[in-house]
Scaffold this motif. Structure first.
Motif, mmCIF file in Angstrom:
data_model
loop_
_atom_site.group_PDB
_atom_site.id
_atom_site.type_symbol
_atom_site.label_atom_id
_atom_site.label_comp_id
_atom_site.label_asym_id
_atom_site.label_seq_id
_atom_site.Cartn_x
_atom_site.Cartn_y
_atom_site.Cartn_z
ATOM 1 N N ASN B 504 0.823 -1.207 0.000
ATOM 2 C CA ASN B 504 0.000 0.000 0.000
ATOM 3 C C ASN B 504 0.856 1.255 0.000
ATOM 4 O O ASN B 504 0.584 2.224 0.680
ATOM 5 C CB ASN B 504 -0.947 0.007 1.204
ATOM 6 C CG ASN B 504 -1.936 -1.137 1.117
ATOM 7 O OD1 ASN B 504 -2.215 -1.641 0.015
ATOM 8 N ND2 ASN B 504 -2.435 -1.577 2.259
ATOM 9 N N ASP B 518 -4.866 -5.269 -0.586
ATOM 10 C CA ASP B 518 -3.589 -4.595 -0.398
ATOM 11 C C ASP B 518 -2.809 -4.593 -1.709
ATOM 12 O O ASP B 518 -2.850 -5.543 -2.492
ATOM 13 C CB ASP B 518 -2.758 -5.320 0.673
ATOM 14 C CG ASP B 518 -3.228 -4.952 2.071
ATOM 15 O OD1 ASP B 518 -4.132 -4.085 2.158
ATOM 16 O OD2 ASP B 518 -2.719 -5.556 3.036
ATOM 17 N N ARG B 519 -2.076 -3.443 -1.917
ATOM 18 C CA ARG B 519 -1.261 -3.336 -3.122
ATOM 19 C C ARG B 519 0.165 -3.649 -2.742
ATOM 20 O O ARG B 519 0.681 -3.140 -1.727
ATOM 21 C CB ARG B 519 -1.343 -1.932 -3.724
ATOM 22 C CG ARG B 519 -2.559 -1.650 -4.564
ATOM 23 C CD ARG B 519 -3.807 -1.399 -3.746
ATOM 24 N NE ARG B 519 -3.636 -0.277 -2.809
ATOM 25 C CZ ARG B 519 -4.365 -0.068 -1.743
ATOM 26 N NH1 ARG B 519 -5.333 -0.922 -1.415
ATOM 27 N NH2 ARG B 519 -4.162 0.983 -0.959
ATOM 28 N N ARG B 529 -2.065 -6.852 -6.574
ATOM 29 C CA ARG B 529 -3.083 -6.627 -5.554
ATOM 30 C C ARG B 529 -3.400 -8.003 -5.005
ATOM 31 O O ARG B 529 -3.413 -8.996 -5.738
ATOM 32 C CB ARG B 529 -4.327 -6.018 -6.159
ATOM 33 C CG ARG B 529 -5.253 -5.379 -5.108
ATOM 34 C CD ARG B 529 -6.492 -4.829 -5.752
ATOM 35 N NE ARG B 529 -7.298 -5.881 -6.308
ATOM 36 C CZ ARG B 529 -7.697 -5.911 -7.570
ATOM 37 N NH1 ARG B 529 -7.355 -4.929 -8.398
ATOM 38 N NH2 ARG B 529 -8.420 -6.911 -8.013
ATOM 39 N N VAL B 549 -8.262 -2.122 3.619
ATOM 40 C CA VAL B 549 -9.072 -1.633 2.500
ATOM 41 C C VAL B 549 -10.293 -0.927 3.051
ATOM 42 O O VAL B 549 -11.047 -1.489 3.834
ATOM 43 C CB VAL B 549 -9.494 -2.792 1.591
ATOM 44 C CG1 VAL B 549 -10.228 -2.274 0.387
ATOM 45 C CG2 VAL B 549 -8.285 -3.581 1.171
ATOM 46 N N ASP B 564 -4.298 5.899 1.883
ATOM 47 C CA ASP B 564 -5.246 4.781 1.815
ATOM 48 C C ASP B 564 -6.516 5.285 1.163
ATOM 49 O O ASP B 564 -7.563 5.367 1.767
ATOM 50 C CB ASP B 564 -5.525 4.267 3.220
ATOM 51 C CG ASP B 564 -4.471 3.267 3.669
ATOM 52 O OD1 ASP B 564 -4.492 2.864 4.811
ATOM 53 O OD2 ASP B 564 -3.622 2.887 2.789
ATOM 54 N N ALA B 566 -9.141 4.764 -0.488
ATOM 55 C CA ALA B 566 -10.142 3.845 -1.010
ATOM 56 C C ALA B 566 -11.494 4.515 -1.075
ATOM 57 O O ALA B 566 -12.515 3.853 -1.136
ATOM 58 C CB ALA B 566 -10.204 2.612 -0.154
ATOM 59 N N PHE B 575 -8.666 -0.439 -7.526
ATOM 60 C CA PHE B 575 -7.245 -0.305 -7.185
ATOM 61 C C PHE B 575 -6.421 -0.563 -8.427
ATOM 62 O O PHE B 575 -5.935 -1.647 -8.694
ATOM 63 C CB PHE B 575 -6.850 -1.289 -6.072
ATOM 64 C CG PHE B 575 -7.647 -1.050 -4.824
ATOM 65 C CD1 PHE B 575 -7.437 0.137 -4.096
ATOM 66 C CD2 PHE B 575 -8.587 -1.945 -4.401
ATOM 67 C CE1 PHE B 575 -8.176 0.366 -2.951
ATOM 68 C CE2 PHE B 575 -9.324 -1.697 -3.250
ATOM 69 C CZ PHE B 575 -9.135 -0.550 -2.524
ATOM 70 N N ALA B 580 -1.976 2.396 -7.551
ATOM 71 C CA ALA B 580 -0.899 1.767 -6.792
ATOM 72 C C ALA B 580 0.408 2.517 -6.983
ATOM 73 O O ALA B 580 1.182 2.718 -6.039
ATOM 74 C CB ALA B 580 -0.738 0.323 -7.239
ATOM 75 N N GLU B 583 0.291 5.808 -5.280
ATOM 76 C CA GLU B 583 0.337 5.511 -3.858
ATOM 77 C C GLU B 583 1.783 5.365 -3.405
ATOM 78 O O GLU B 583 2.207 5.965 -2.417
ATOM 79 C CB GLU B 583 -0.411 4.203 -3.634
ATOM 80 C CG GLU B 583 -0.597 3.785 -2.216
ATOM 81 C CD GLU B 583 -1.379 2.496 -2.167
ATOM 82 O OE1 GLU B 583 -2.443 2.479 -1.551
ATOM 83 O OE2 GLU B 583 -0.921 1.495 -2.793
ATOM 84 N N LYS B 587 3.575 7.885 -1.092
ATOM 85 C CA LYS B 587 4.149 7.445 0.183
ATOM 86 C C LYS B 587 5.611 7.845 0.269
ATOM 87 O O LYS B 587 6.082 8.344 1.280
ATOM 88 C CB LYS B 587 4.019 5.910 0.329
ATOM 89 C CG LYS B 587 2.601 5.473 0.673
ATOM 90 C CD LYS B 587 2.376 5.536 2.165
ATOM 91 C CE LYS B 587 0.894 5.447 2.509
ATOM 92 N NZ LYS B 587 0.325 4.133 2.269
#
Lengths: 633, 744
Positions: B504, B518-519, B529, B549, B564, B566, B575, B580, B583, B587
């Motif tokens: 994620n 979850d990625r 995923r 999720v 996150d 979602a 997703f 991803a 993300e 991150k």
């Protein structure tokens, strides 16, 4: 003056009659192992007559020796004919000379008939010598003609046609001069040896004399034919026919058929007015042969059956000649009017129509100079028959249609006798002509749809029969039919395409049209292929070497098949590839055949040139297609 | 076809011999009255010449056997092949015609030999499925009338000659008698000859003026024993004794036929023939222009023998005696011209001027195309042709072969996929509801979620062959990480050291439990995923409630910086790869904020420069800024508030962006290449269509089929695209040729 007593004369006359009878009648019954028995007997009698005459002449001749002129070998064609020289023909000396000449003549003919040509020639030349002594008169003119006719035949048989020509042409001029200067019915040679009471009538004399001259005409016709002077030969045949009719010395059916045959000569020479005249006369004269006996009557007796068959057959044959007349007239007009790709050249059409006026006048002049057939009672009916069809080239559809319809009428007439059942070849030949009539008419038709229908008619009449025929017996005729069917399908295919293109020039072809087009295209190819297959041996092998008479057709068929395969509209690339390969194979065949047989090149020059081009170019097209298929797959 | 045959003449001893033969030439020397006309020697050439004057002259003498070998054998052979065959005999009485044809008891002639050989052969070839029957007929043609010589009553009745479309020419009512041996034939022939003689006597005719035709009909029946059907092959052998010319000429009565050469026909009855000959001469070969004068019954009856599908021989017999000079000459001439009797039906073809013209146009067109093609780079063309050839080879493989190959390839693919740990159930990701699996994420929607990796109790991930899930590419270690499923169904991921694994978006260095949805990122660009069974998902949700999720989270809630995101994920599919990827980036940025720093510094710089009115530079920075923003997250630029900056991240980012740029540029280049190439092909197609005069249109369309997966590649798929040619015919049906380029 020693002279023959009347008893002696009578005996001599009897001897002559016997000799004639032996030669003409008895000889026919001679057995095969002694074929000339009667002829030899006749010869002996003639020799006796000769001796008797000779002894009579010698005793008399002493008085006349002073008058005797030195004679040289007479050769005709080199000197003047026998008018106004020597004894008068009607003088006793002249008459004696004629009588001796006549015996020499009969001896000559007798020797020739028993194959002793040299001896025969000698006698005939002796006859000529006798005639040299006197001038032409009604007493000897007939002999003058006869002996020359015989010498003509003799020399012609020895390949000395010019010599023959000389004798016969002299005979012709003697006749003409005699008729001009005297004209009275001359004595017949047989009369030299008949007693007073058996003298011929004037009518009979004329008949015999004219018949001798008719033969001169006929022999001259043959001489000219052998010399390659065809036109002159035809003129003499025409004269011969004319004389037969005029002198009423003919068999109507035979005469009619000969006149119809002569028309075929004129037709092939493009002399339609003469051709039409011959045909009209043929039809009229054949009509004089009487009514066709009924079927019932034919079943009763064989003579009637024979007569019925003869009448029907000859009339049907004359009808076939009429078909050819119409057909050739249309085809020649077509040739005259077509441009370099065989379509109607409208400029030329206008030009010819303008020129028409003058031609019609010329036709009138022609008519006067033409050799006309017929007596008073037949002339009108011949003329009225001539009026039913023109002899000028049809220049538009209406005119062409008129000719076509006449032709079609004769087709029906001819087919009545020449039924398929029993007359396969003749029947099909008539069908082929009918088809050709349609084809020629189609040329004049401007409406493509209707033109197409005309070709469809051709296919409808030829296709079933082509497939019905036994290939073993009718190989050649089937080949002709296959070729014609192939070409007709091809023609229809082209017409369909231009029709579709004309209707929607820019639009793509619709599905129906494509289907139709492909059907016609493959039918055409099918018949060309059938033609080619017919050349195969019984084991199915195509000949290595093509016979001369099929060389061009076979190579042309290959060429056409090649073309047709590349014209098939096909959306499936693999099939398209297949077609192109077939096309290439056929072009290749033409090229390779000509490489192996260089003598074939002259027959198919244009086709070969194009085939060579295509053999070079088609593989590129094929590779493109393959590449496209590969990348698309 | 002509054969001159010298036979001993009965009286030859007393006369001079005027005929000489050399190989296939017959020379006639002048004789008697014809002497002194200069060199009037005649030379005729024939296919064969047989000299049979004196048996003692061995090298010259040709006996009956020789004649049969030269003529009879090939005719017989042809008869068995189904050809019709015919022998004409012509010659003066006493010239040896009947000796040649019939012969004597000691020296049988052509006919007895032919018949004996015929019966011998039928016996030889006779077997269960093949049988032969032989029938004969015998007729006489006199004065154009036909009489049956085998019918005792028939000689008085004349028969009609007719034609049938299947049976060919025939004589109506002619008797056909079956025979079993030559003896039968012989006796029938002699019967017929008797009746011929009788008739001739009765009617005061001469037999030498009539033609006699003896027909042997061979019927070959082939039976198919299995089906019981049978077929027949009929061939006819005609032996024709032509009327002797001599008597006819002598009496002057026979002149029905037109005399040959320069001879003059005396009788007016032949006028028609003369006229007909004129018409023929006028048109050379084109017989269809006129109606031919009706030929004699004989030629009509034998028309199939005189041309086309038959073999015909003519035997002419001549006497060598000087006495017979005239007759001999005429016979030799006749035989010389016999070749011309053959019936040549000429095919009258239409003038094909139009076809020629059309084809010339096509040739021109093709030639133009060739020059155009040549003006292109020649090697390129050659290459293309070679390529085509290769492709064609592939294409020409048979269909079965193709199926077999396809099957092989499919199996190979399965093996390969299996070895990679990819599920073979390719029908989608929803198949295993009760199983845990990984699914790939890809920028290309067509490739997205295509690969399914089921998780075992212990699943090894890495580039080494020993691994369960084999990955390759940038940043993948030989042993990258391990995923375990615990007995209580929890899924645990354990990365190896120095391997990059993000879940994620957050880098993972130690064991971590995974949740549904979850990625996972391994290495540089392998995004997955995870799917867990429903039961486990729910449980996980219940247990965890955070960081997992946000399936049920309200969509109106704004995404926090934690990523996150979602929020809008009303379904699992949401997703995406982009998600991803972003993300991860977010991150990464969120952690050490290098990008933000760059942006901020850029922004600051931008502000400064704005102030210093360096407009151009400002614009440049603005552009750069814009670009960076777009790269980070085109949708969420507004949230990129606090980006920090670090050199390592910057270089990584730089490398990443460079990679990406490179891939992009490369892909774009390829795409462009392909479009160009497709266009080229389309051009060519249109070109050919035009030349074929087809109304065809070609277009290039780009379409990416969902099921287009090439099995021969490893997992690192880049992109696949398809060019479609739409080949629109004038037909209703349209064919689509699909041409696929695939690159890996």
């Amino acid at each position: 003056m020693a002279s023959l007593s009347s008893a002696e004369w009578r005996a001599l006359c009897d001897k002559f009659t016997t000799a004639q009878n032996l030669s003409e009648v008895e000889s026919r019954k001679d057995p095969a192992n002694d074929p000339f028995r009667s002829k030899y007997k006749a010869r002996e009698l003639l020799r006796e007559i000769y001796c008797a005459l000779k002894s009579f002449e010698t005793t008399e001749g002493e008085n006349e020796s002073g008058d005797q002129r030195p004679t040289e070998q007479p050769v005709d064609g080199e000197r003047e004919d026998g008018f106004g020289r020597g004894f008068n023909g009607d003088s006793p000396a002249g008459l004696r000379a004629a009588k001796l000449g006549a015996v020499e003549y009969y001896l000559g003919v007798n020797h020739i008939e028993t194959e002793e040509l040299s001896a025969g020639q000698e006698h005939l030349m002796n006859c000529m010598k006798q005639l040299e002594k006197c001038s032409v008169s009604s007493e000897n003119v007939s002999l003058y003609i006869h002996v020359r006719n015989q010498l003509g035949i003799l020399w012609a048989g020895r390949d000395e046609t010019e010599k023959a020509q000389g004798f016969l042409e002299t005979a012709e001029s003697i006749y003409q001069r005699y008729m001009k200067e005297e004209g009275s019915p001359p004595m017949d040679m047989t009369e030299y040896f008949t007693t007073e009471e058996n003298q011929l009538t004037h009518q009979e004399r004329t008949k015999r004399f004219e018949l001798a001259y008719t033969h001169t005409m006929y022999y001259l016709a043959q001489v000219y034919k052998n010399l390659g002077e065809i036109e002159r030969a035809a003129t003499y045949c025409h004269s011969t026919l004319q004389r037969q009719l005029l002198l009423n010395q003919y068999n109507p059916l035979e005469w009619a058929l000969n006149a119809a045959t002569l028309s075929q000569y004129y037709i092939t020479k493009g002399r339609y007015m003469e051709g039409r005249h011959c045909l009209s006369a043929a039809t009229v004269i054949a009509g004089l042969a009487g009514e066709v006996p009924s079927e019932a009557a034919a079943q009763e007796s064989e003579t009637e059956r024979e007569r019925r068959d003869q009448l029907r057959q000859k009339r049907a044959e004359i009808a076939r000649c009429w078909i050819k007349y119409c057909l050739n007239l249309l085809q020649d007009a077509e040739k005259l009017l077509q441009d370099n790709i065989g379509e109607l050249d409208t400029e030329r059409q206008e030009e010819l129509k303008r020129a028409r006026r003058g031609e019609e006048e010329a036709e009138e002049k022609d008519r006067k100079s033409a050799l006309l057939f017929g007596s008073e009672d037949t002339f009108d009916s011949i003329a009225s028959l001539e009026e039913k069809v023109r002899c000028l080239f049809p220049l538009d559809f209406t005119e062409a249609r008129a000719v076509f319809l006449v032709g079609q009428t004769y087709v029906t007439q001819a087919k009545e006798y020449f039924e398929i059942d029993g007359y396969v070849t003749d029947h099909i030949e008539i069908l082929q002509d009918h088809s050709a009539l349609f084809k020629a008419l189609a040329f004049f038709e401007e409406d493509l749809e209707r033109r197409c229908k005309m070709h469809k008619r051709r296919i409808d009449m030829l296709e079933p029969i082509c497939n019905d025929l036994n290939a073993q017996y009718y190989l050649l005729i089937r080949r002709q039919l296959m070729f014609e069917l192939a070409e007709t399908y091809n023609e229809m295919m082209d017409l369909k395409l231009s029709l579709a293109n004309r209707q929607a020039d820019t639009q793509p072809l619709d599905n129906h049209t494509i289907k139709k087009f492909n059907h016609l295209c493959s039918s055409s190819a099918k018949y060309f292929q059938m033609f080619l297959d017919s050349l195969c041996s019984p084991e199915g092998k195509f000949p290595e070497r093509l016979e001369e008479e099929v060389l061009r057709p076979a190579l042309v068929a290959r060429f056409r098949v090649a073309r047709l395969h590349s014209r098939l509209i096909c959306s499936v690339p693999s099939a398209q590839l297949d077609n192109l390969n077939k096309s290439l194979d056929n072009y290749k065949y033409v090229v390779e055949y000509c490489e192996a047989h260089p003598e074939a090149v002259a027959a198919v020059e244009t086709e070969l040139e194009l085939s060579q081009e295509m053999v070079g170019l088609l593989p590129i097209k094929i590779n493109r297609l393959k590449a496209r298929m590969a990348t698309n797959n | 076809l002509g054969d001159a045959l010298v036979r001993r003449h009965l009286q030859e001893l007393n006369t001079k011999c005027v005929v000489e033969m050399e190989k296939n030439q017959t020379i006639l020397h002048p004789a008697g009255a014809n002497l002194g006309k200069g060199d009037s020697r005649y030379v005729f050439a024939y296919d064969f010449c047989f000299w049979s004057m004196d048996e003692s002259e061995k090298d010259k003498f040709a006996g009956q056997e020789v004649v049969f070998q030269c003529l009879g054998e090939s005719l017989l052979h042809n008869a068995f092949l189904g050809y019709n065959a015919c022998i004409f005999a012509y010659g003066q009485t006493g010239s040896g015609k009947s000796y040649t044809m019939m012969g004597s008891v000691d020296q049988p002639g052509l006919i007895p030999r032919l018949c004996s050989a015929l019966f011998e052969r039928t016996v030889q070839e006779q077997r269960e499925e093949e049988s032969f029957t032989v029938e004969v007929s015998y007729m006489e043609i006199y004065n154009e009338k036909v009489r049956d010589l085998l019918d005792p009553k028939g000689s008085r009745q004349t028969l009609r000659v007719r034609e049938h479309k299947v049976l060919g020419p025939y004589v109506d009512g002619l008797s056909r008698l079956a025979v079993a041996s030559y003896k039968d034939i012989e006796s029938l022939m002699s019967e017929g000859n008797k009746s011929r003689t009788v008739a001739a006597t009765n009617m005061n005719e001469e037999s030498s003026r009539s033609h006699a035709v003896f027909n042997i009909i061979l019927t070959h029946t082939l039976k198919d024993l299995q089906s019981g059907t049978s077929g027949e092959k009929v061939s006819r052998l005609s032996l024709v004794d032509l009327a002797g010319s001599e008597r006819a000429a002598k009496t002057g009565a026979a002149g029905e036929r037109l005399k040959e050469g320069s001879n003059i026909n005396k009788s007016l009855t032949t006028l028609g023939l003369v006229i007909s000959a004129l018409a023929e001469q006028g048109t050379a070969k084109n017989k269809s222009k006129f109606v031919p004068y009706r030929d004699s019954v004989l030629t009509w009856l034998l028309k199939d023998s005189l041309g086309g599908n038959s073999r015909t021989a003519m035997v002419a017999t001549v006497s060598p005696a000087a006495d017979n000079y005239e007759e001999t000459l005429s016979t030799l001439r006749y035989a010389d011209r016999a070749k011309n009797i053959v019936n040549h039906a000429v095919v009258n073809e239409d003038p094909n001027a139009r076809i020629i013209r059309e084809l010339r146009e096509e040739v021109e067109k093709l030639r133009d195309q060739l020059t155009q093609a040549e003006s292109l780079k020649a090697p390129e063309l050659k290459e293309r042709l070679e390529e085509s050839e290769k492709l064609i080879k592939e294409m020409t493989v048979s269909w079965e072969e193709k199926l077999r190959k396809t099957e092989e390839v499919a199996q190979e693919r399965q093996r390969q996929l299996e070895s990679l740990g990819i599920s073979l159930q390719s029908s989608g990701i929803r198949v295993g509801d009760d199983k845990s699996f990984l699914v790939n994420l890809n920028a290309d929607p067509a490739l997205n979620e295509l690969l399914v990796y089921y998780l075992k109790e212990h699943t090894k991930v890495g580039s080494a062959d020993s691994q369960d899930i084999q990955l390759c590419g940038m940043g993948i270690q030989a042993e990258h990480c391990v995923i375990d499923i615990t007995p209580d169904s929890a899924v645990i991921i354990t990365p190896y050291r120095n391997s990059r694994t993000c879940v994620n978006g957050s880098p993972v260095t130690s064991t971590l439990q995974l949740h549904h949805g979850d990625r996972i990122l391994w290495g540089n660009n392998h995004f997955f995923r995870i799917n867990l069974p429903k039961r486990r998902t729910r449980a996980a949700e219940d247990e965890e409630g955070e960081g997992g999720v946000m399936k049920n989270s309200s969509s109106s809630e704004q995404l926090d910086a934690d990523g996150d995101s979602a929020s809008e994920a009303s379904s699992e599919v949401s997703f995406s790869y982009e998600f991803a990827q972003t993300e991860v980036m977010m991150k990464a940025l969120g952690n050490n904020d290098p990008m933000q720093a760059v942006l901020q510094s850029l922004e600051r710089q931008h502000e400064e420069e704005k102030r210093s009115a360096l407009e151009r530079q400002r614009q440049m920075y603005e552009q750069e800024l814009q670009q960076l923003r777009r790269r980070l997250n085109p949708d969420r630029q507004s949230f990129m508030g606090g980006m920090s900056h670090s050199t390592s991240a910057q270089s990584r980012l730089k490398q990443w962006s460079e990679d990406r740029e490179a891939v992009f540029v490369r892909s774009l280049r390829r795409l462009r290449e392909q479009v160009v190439r497709a266009n080229l092909l389309v051009q060519e197609a249109s070109f050919i269509a035009e030349e074929l005069e087809r109304h065809t249109e070609y277009r290039v369309t780009l379409q990416i089929p969902a099921d287009n997966l090439n099995a021969n590649r490893k997992v690192c798929l880049s992109h696949t695209h398809t060019c479609t040619y739409t080949h629109t015919h004038t037909h209703t049906h349209t064919h689509t040729h699909t041409h696929t380029h695939t690159q890996s």
